[in-house]
Scaffold this active site. Structure first.
Site, PDB file in Angstrom:
ATOM      1  N   MET A  51      19.444   9.806 -36.187  1.00  0.00           N
ATOM      2  CA  MET A  51      19.775   8.418 -36.508  1.00  0.00           C
ATOM      3  C   MET A  51      21.223   8.050 -36.172  1.00  0.00           C
ATOM      4  O   MET A  51      21.636   6.910 -36.374  1.00  0.00           O
ATOM      5  CB  MET A  51      19.533   8.162 -38.002  1.00  0.00           C
ATOM      6  N   ARG A  52      21.995   9.011 -35.666  1.00  0.00           N
ATOM      7  CA  ARG A  52      23.401   8.714 -35.407  1.00  0.00           C
ATOM      8  C   ARG A  52      23.549   7.614 -34.359  1.00  0.00           C
ATOM      9  O   ARG A  52      24.442   6.763 -34.448  1.00  0.00           O
ATOM     10  CB  ARG A  52      24.139   9.979 -34.978  1.00  0.00           C
ATOM     11  N   ALA A  53      22.664   7.610 -33.353  1.00  0.00           N
ATOM     12  CA  ALA A  53      22.760   6.599 -32.304  1.00  0.00           C
ATOM     13  C   ALA A  53      22.578   5.197 -32.872  1.00  0.00           C
ATOM     14  O   ALA A  53      23.285   4.258 -32.474  1.00  0.00           O
ATOM     15  CB  ALA A  53      21.714   6.874 -31.223  1.00  0.00           C
TER      16      ALA A  53
END
Length: 668
Positions: free
Chosen positions: A274-276
């Protein structure tokens, strides 16, 4: 103090300048990784950014640059009383490639501990960079454990030090910028993901733009202060715009429509985790603030995707970063039905990068670049005649996880993950008297060496009375990276299409393993009447993969020439990097043809490696029901071992971890 090149005087490089400015507006974006060939103003632009950063108010005398308006309650120099503060420019701290862990995160102040008996913390570069810029040139050459510490601190906004009796936590929020030349090796995909944005830079091919670059550089070199003065107005304008964007940032609204576009884009491009999504949201918000708006538009989301996603699409080291812009536009259009009440607003066209919402050039090449299938040539495993026609390159088979090949003994080479070595980092195995400069003090051993002599030395205070002979260097054992030199048989006996595809797949698998273990690699090929150095030793494993992919086959098998060429490569590389031990991987079926007594000549060449104790392994490519066992004989001459293509697989029955047999010339 050297006058930096003005940021606004950098010619072109719009994406680079925009990415840096977005991080100046919102450090929460997560930093920038700048990838590009040498001489493309990467370092110049980063150093120029520091002059644009607004000045800071800091607590007077605080080594950790606490904000007097909201000082860190856990600051090691605290607690801070309201009142005295000072104003200074934001710092740009450079992290050298050869820095130690102590220099980065800080450590026990050994001098005070031994002289005064006081447990005191000496801050590192992370403390110096707080509320400023931390710049790492050639970040791909930085030791992995330092990169991990650096990115952890950047993600958490704090540095935690637990070592040698010291337990310290201090704030460490900074704009992280790394630059790298991909030709010198790549970062692991896991580390790439930790950088918020990535920008690909290249020199312009437009003559007029190149002329302007040279003109400005010469003018700056002749009179740095005068050149900077001519750009002072533009610099002040950008500085004021950064301040205004920072003030506007909390008011920017990221609506549900924009959030859905961000989530849909990340899902469409199959990025991991989910970092993107989070980085894209922060980047789009910063783009809107930079453009002077309080609503995030679709063009902000598009620009954020072009900056935040290309490097996250890499699935293995040989994938080039890139993004399919047509697919991106289709995804954004599909989810463009909501939250568009401000869709007619034009982004601010002023400033570097054209403001928010402006599309960037394609960030990477598209297409697989593979060669077309070629007709099969030759009988499987049978030698070709001397006039055998050259066969076009065939594609490599799918790579697989290989067994671990390592150099025996204990080396002292560069940090890596292949062979055992004495290193500056790793588990402590003991202590010794320092040879030359003391680099890593073994505190307990030093105290034990000094303790019996305190009365004789007249100690009266709390500190120890030390002599030079008391100091002890900590000895540590970790892993080193090696030079893995591939010697690949590309002769007619290897030319059967399926066979060469399998051989290339095996070498590609070993290259992947070398990438993960931080090795240098080289590639020697032999075919026809001679051997060639297809790739001199380098840290760029993907360059070796590219050379392998285009490798043609055909002709006789000058095995001796290949071995002699490899021996010469090792001799030269030993002069350049004497501490790095070599592992020679010969990929062949063991046949030798051409010239007088080719087999005997190959045996004599192989014995040169055995005499010098060079670790080696022969990947036996012989196939078919009748096997001559020539590769095994070659391995015996080399003083190494032989494995078949099947045995090379880590998941095969014979694929147990084994060290390469033989002794290393520099083994302990």
């Amino acid at each position: 103090m050297t006058t930096p090149f003005p940021f606004t005087a950098v010619v072109g490089q719009d994406d680079l300048r925009l990415a840096l400015l977005l991080n100046a507006v919102s450090p929460a974006v997560g930093g920038v990784l700048v990838r590009g060939e040498k001489g493309t103003a990467k370092s110049t632009a980063v150093r120029a950014l520091s002059a644009l950063m607004p000045e800071l108010d800091v607590v007077a005398g605080c080594r950790f640059s606490c904000d007097p308006g909201s000082p860190d309650p856990a600051c090691p120099d605290g607690p801070h009383e309201a009142g005295a503060f000072e104003t200074r420019p934001a710092r740009m701290v450079e992290l050298p490639v050869g820095a130690s862990e102590d220099r980065l995160v800080g450590a026990l102040d050994i001098e005070r501990a031994l002289a005064e008996g006081v447990k005191a913390f000496e801050p590192g570069l992370l403390a110096d960079a707080h509320r400023g810029i931390l710049y790492v040139d050639e970040v791909n050459l930085l030791h992995d454990h330092l990169v991990d510490l650096l990115l952890d601190a950047a993600a958490m906004g704090a540095s935690y030090v637990e070592r040698e009796g010291v337990s310290v936590r201090h704030a460490a929020r900074f704009l992280l910028v790394g630059t790298m030349n991909p030709e010198e090796g790549e970062l692991r995909p896991q580390l790439l993901d930790r950088f918020g944005l990535t920008v690909e830079v290249a020199a312009s091919r437009e003559p007029d733009q190149r002329v302007e670059v040279v003109r400005r550089r010469l003018a700056y070199d002749d009179d740095p202060a005068g050149f900077a003065e001519r750009w002072a107005g533009e610099e002040a304008g950008v500085r004021q715009r950064i301040v205004a964007a920072r003030e506007l940032l909390p008011q920017v609204r990221l609506g549900d429509g924009a959030l859905r576009q961000i989530a849909a884009t990340c899902a469409a491009f199959e990025v991991d985790g989910m970092r993107a999504d989070i980085v894209m949201a922060r980047t789009a918000t910063a783009l809107a603030a930079w453009a002077g708006r309080t609503d995030v538009l679709a063009e902000d989301v598009r620009q954020a995707a072009l900056l935040a996603l290309p490097h996250r699409r890499r699935r293995n080291p040989f994938d080039a970063p890139g993004l399919d812009e047509d697919k991106l536009d289709e995804t954004l259009e599909q989810y463009s039905g909501e939250d568009r009440e401000d869709g007619d607003d034009d982004p601010d066209p002023d400033g570097p990068g054209g403001g928010g919402g402006q599309p960037a050039p394609d960030s990477g090449p598209q297409g697989d670049g593979g060669s077309a299938a070629q007709p099969e040539a030759g009988e499987g495993g049978q030698p070709q005649a001397s006039g055998a026609q050259e066969q076009s390159a065939v594609r490599a088979a799918e790579p697989f996880r290989t067994k671990v090949l390592s150099v025996p003994g204990l080396g002292e080479g560069a940090a890596g993950r292949r062979s055992r070595a004495r290193t500056e980092h790793g588990r402590t195995t003991g202590a010794r008297r320092p040879r030359g400069t003391l680099t890593k003090l073994h505190l307990a051993a030093t105290v034990l060496a000094a303790a019996p002599h305190q009365r004789a030395r007249g100690r009266s205070g709390p500190g120890l009375v030390l002599r030079r002979d008391d100091l002890r260097q900590a000895t540590r054992e970790g892993r080193e990276g090696n030079l893995v030199l591939f010697v690949v048989d590309a002769s007619g006996s290897m030319a059967a299409r399926q066979r060469m595809s399998a051989v290339k797949g095996a070498v590609l698998s070993l290259l992947l393993d070398a990438y993960q273990r931080r090795d240098k690699v080289g590639l020697v090929t032999f075919r026809g009447a001679a051997a060639d150095v297809a790739l001199p030793p380098t840290s760029s494993v993907d360059a070796a993969a590219a050379r392998l992919e285009s490798l043609p086959t055909g002709g006789r098998t000058p095995l001796a020439a290949g071995l002699l060429k490899a021996h010469e490569v090792l001799r030269v590389e030993r002069l350049r990097d004497p501490a790095r031990r070599a592992l020679v991987v010969v990929v062949t079926d063991g046949r030798a043809t051409g010239g007088p007594e080719p087999v005997a000549l190959a045996g004599r060449a192989a014995r040169l490696f055995a005499a010098e104790g060079v670790a080696s392994v022969v990947v036996d490519c012989e196939s078919g029901p009748v096997r001559l066992g020539l590769a095994g004989q070659l391995a015996g001459e080399l003083g190494g071992t032989a494995v078949t293509l099947d045995e090379l697989r880590a998941d095969s029955i014979a694929g147990l971890v084994r060290d390469v047999q033989g002794t290393s010339r520099r083994a302990a």
